[in-house]
Design an enzyme around this catalytic site. Structure first.
Site, PDB file in Angstrom:
ATOM      1  N   HIS A 187    -118.398 -98.765 -17.319  1.00  0.00           N
ATOM      2  CA  HIS A 187    -117.236 -99.564 -17.632  1.00  0.00           C
ATOM      3  C   HIS A 187    -116.540-100.270 -16.517  1.00  0.00           C
ATOM      4  O   HIS A 187    -115.314-100.002 -16.417  1.00  0.00           O
ATOM      5  CB  HIS A 187    -116.166 -98.217 -18.283  1.00  0.00           C
ATOM      6  CG  HIS A 187    -116.608 -97.547 -19.588  1.00  0.00           C
ATOM      7  ND1 HIS A 187    -116.229 -97.851 -20.768  1.00  0.00           N
ATOM      8  CD2 HIS A 187    -117.380 -96.215 -19.374  1.00  0.00           C
ATOM      9  CE1 HIS A 187    -117.124 -97.160 -21.745  1.00  0.00           C
ATOM     10  NE2 HIS A 187    -117.657 -96.204 -20.921  1.00  0.00           N
ATOM     11  N   SER A 317    -118.411-123.409   0.756  1.00  0.00           N
ATOM     12  CA  SER A 317    -117.285-123.996   0.399  1.00  0.00           C
ATOM     13  C   SER A 317    -116.987-125.163   1.188  1.00  0.00           C
ATOM     14  O   SER A 317    -117.245-125.374   2.459  1.00  0.00           O
ATOM     15  CB  SER A 317    -116.266-122.938   0.719  1.00  0.00           C
ATOM     16  OG  SER A 317    -114.822-123.537   0.569  1.00  0.00           O
ATOM     17  N   LYS A 323    -117.827-119.383   4.375  1.00  0.00           N
ATOM     18  CA  LYS A 323    -118.056-118.729   3.031  1.00  0.00           C
ATOM     19  C   LYS A 323    -119.552-119.168   2.567  1.00  0.00           C
ATOM     20  O   LYS A 323    -120.053-120.297   2.726  1.00  0.00           O
ATOM     21  CB  LYS A 323    -117.084-119.302   2.226  1.00  0.00           C
ATOM     22  CG  LYS A 323    -116.971-118.638   0.894  1.00  0.00           C
ATOM     23  CD  LYS A 323    -115.928-118.924   0.136  1.00  0.00           C
ATOM     24  CE  LYS A 323    -115.449-118.183  -1.072  1.00  0.00           C
ATOM     25  NZ  LYS A 323    -116.390-118.225  -2.157  1.00  0.00           N
TER      26      LYS A 323
END
Length: 460
Positions: A187, A317, A323
């Protein structure tokens, strides 16, 4: 551009002088200006195989003059080897039987055969696209047969090997990461400890199950509608023609193709294509689960889960320096989405079996073969450019484990569910670990608390 005039049953058509195709192809080219989509080469290869072995059988039966048949066979071989790929000019979106593409290849082969025999591609020449190249055949049995042949070859030669490679990479990572304990998640919430290798073993098994599902369709894929001609009755086909043609295709390809046991089902229904697509879709759904898990496990590198690290492939990016994004899993997700969409189109196409013919065969062919190719390419990419280079962040896995509130589960056999839940809630309230909280509450001796928790973390 220079043109020549070609005749068909509807009159005269101007065709580019350099084209091997003729009037019917030109009409289809002019009529269906819908997209720039063409069938994959494998589909044209399958059509070439059918035409080649049809000419061989008719030659051996004495139904086509030997010189003409040999020229058709040579031209068909050249089609199979991709020599005339630029001559397949008919849009995927065309007449639902695929007649335009069947005539496209009939005319290409007859044009080339005539060039072999006379030096001319068009005009009044000895090889006729219908009377010789298409003899004993109909688009209604040729096109569905080509779908089956192309799908079988694409699956066996491209997709399954790529899937096996991906499965092996997951198996190797499962073994490599087997000693690394981590927190499981259900979950999207922390669960009990497990091994990182166990997680990767699940991915390997998912791929293995999909391999089995796809292979299970091979028997039905190998049943070819060839021989049914127009509606399944076999009108205008010599007795035993289809069996001999299919035997030749089987010998050349190495696959156990056979004549469909019921031509009316094989031509009117496309259930096998729908079934194969369903197996491909199931694999695509599995890839979505796996690719998303890997993205999440690698999220961060500092503010996410960060339990694994993916290979750095390219800057992520245009504005954020340093990144790096999970580009391969993202590409896999997009492929999976396309395959699921293709399956919807194939399902829709499969419903278009009206009486003795399905009239969405080009749609089915294009989407089915695209799904095979996309899944093969993306599986290979996933295996070799992503999974192969994954490394585990052991320290992060251990840190996440120690912080998990689910470790309180280890106390249930000793102090009961309610008391263990209280430990977890108190740890959550104070921001402390379960280990620290249990010791502060003095529910058990400290050494026993450590032993219970250490045993759970170690998987004992």
């Amino acid at each position: 551009m220079k043109y020549r005039e070609e005749q068909d049953t509807m009159g005269t058509v101007r065709v580019p002088e350099a084209a091997y195709y003729g009037a019917q192809t030109q009409r289809a080219k002019d009529n269906f200006t819908i997209s720039d989509l063409r069938f994959p080469r494998l589909f044209y290869n399958a059509l070439g195989l059918i035409k080649k072995h049809a000419a061989r059988v008719h030659r051996d039966l004495g139904l086509i003059e030997e010189g003409i048949a040999n020229a058709v066979i040579q031209a068909s071989n050249e089609v199979i080897h991709g020599k005339f790929n630029d001559q397949f000019v008919v849009d995927v979106f065309q007449t639902g039987s695929g007649t335009s593409t069947n005539m496209n290849i009939n005319e290409i082969i007859s044009g080339r055969a005539n060039e072999i025999l006379t030096g001319k591609r068009g005009g009044k020449t000895p090889v006729h696209p219908n009377d010789h190249v298409n003899k004993g055949q109909s688009s209604n049995d040729v096109i569905p047969s080509a779908i089956h042949i192309a799908a079988m070859m694409g699956i066996a030669e491209d997709l399954i090997p790529a899937m096996q490679d991906l499965r092996r990479q997951f198996e190797e990572k499962a073994e490599e990461f087997n000693g690394i304990r981590k927190i499981a998640r259900t979950h999207l919430q922390d669960a009990v400890p497990m091994r990182l290798g166990q997680e990767f073993s699940g991915y390997a098994r998912q791929v293995e199950n999909s391999i089995s599902r796809i292979k299970d369709t091979s028997g039905r894929l190998c049943a070819l509608p060839l021989g049914g001609t127009a509606v399944g009755t076999g009108v205008n086909a010599y007795p035993g023609f289809a069996e001999r043609v299919i035997e030749g295709i089987s010998e050349e390809t190495g696959y156990p193709f056979q004549e469909a046991p019921n031509h009316f089902e094989a031509q009117a229904a496309k259930d096998t294509a729908v079934e194969v697509s369903g197996a491909l879709k199931t694999y695509a759904v599995g890839l979505i689960k796996i690719a998303n898990d890997i993205r999440w496990l690698a999220s961060g590198p500092r503010c996410g889960l960060g339990e694994i690290t993916l290979p750095d492939l390219q800057p992520g990016s245009s504005i954020m320096p340093g990144k790096v994004n999970p580009v391969v899993p993202e590409a896999v997700l997009q492929v999976a989405g396309q395959v699921i969409g293709n399956d919807a189109a194939i399902t829709h196409g499969g419903q278009a079996g009206n009486f003795e013919l399905n009239v969405m065969m080009p749609l089915i062919a294009y989407n089915l073969l695209q799904s095979v190719q996309l899944l093969a390419s993306s599986s290979r990419l996933f295996a070799n450019r992503c999974v192969k280079g994954i490394s585990a962040n052991r320290e992060q896995c251990v840190s996440n484990l120690e912080k998990s509130l689910s470790l309180a589960t280890a106390f249930v056999p000793v102090i009961g569910y309610d008391q263990s839940a209280f430990v977890a809630k108190e740890a959550h309230r104070t921001g402390k670990t379960v280990r620290e909280t249990a010791k502060e509450m003095e529910l058990l001796p400290n050494d026993r608390i450590d032993r219970i928790l250490d045993d759970m973390i170690a998987g004992k």
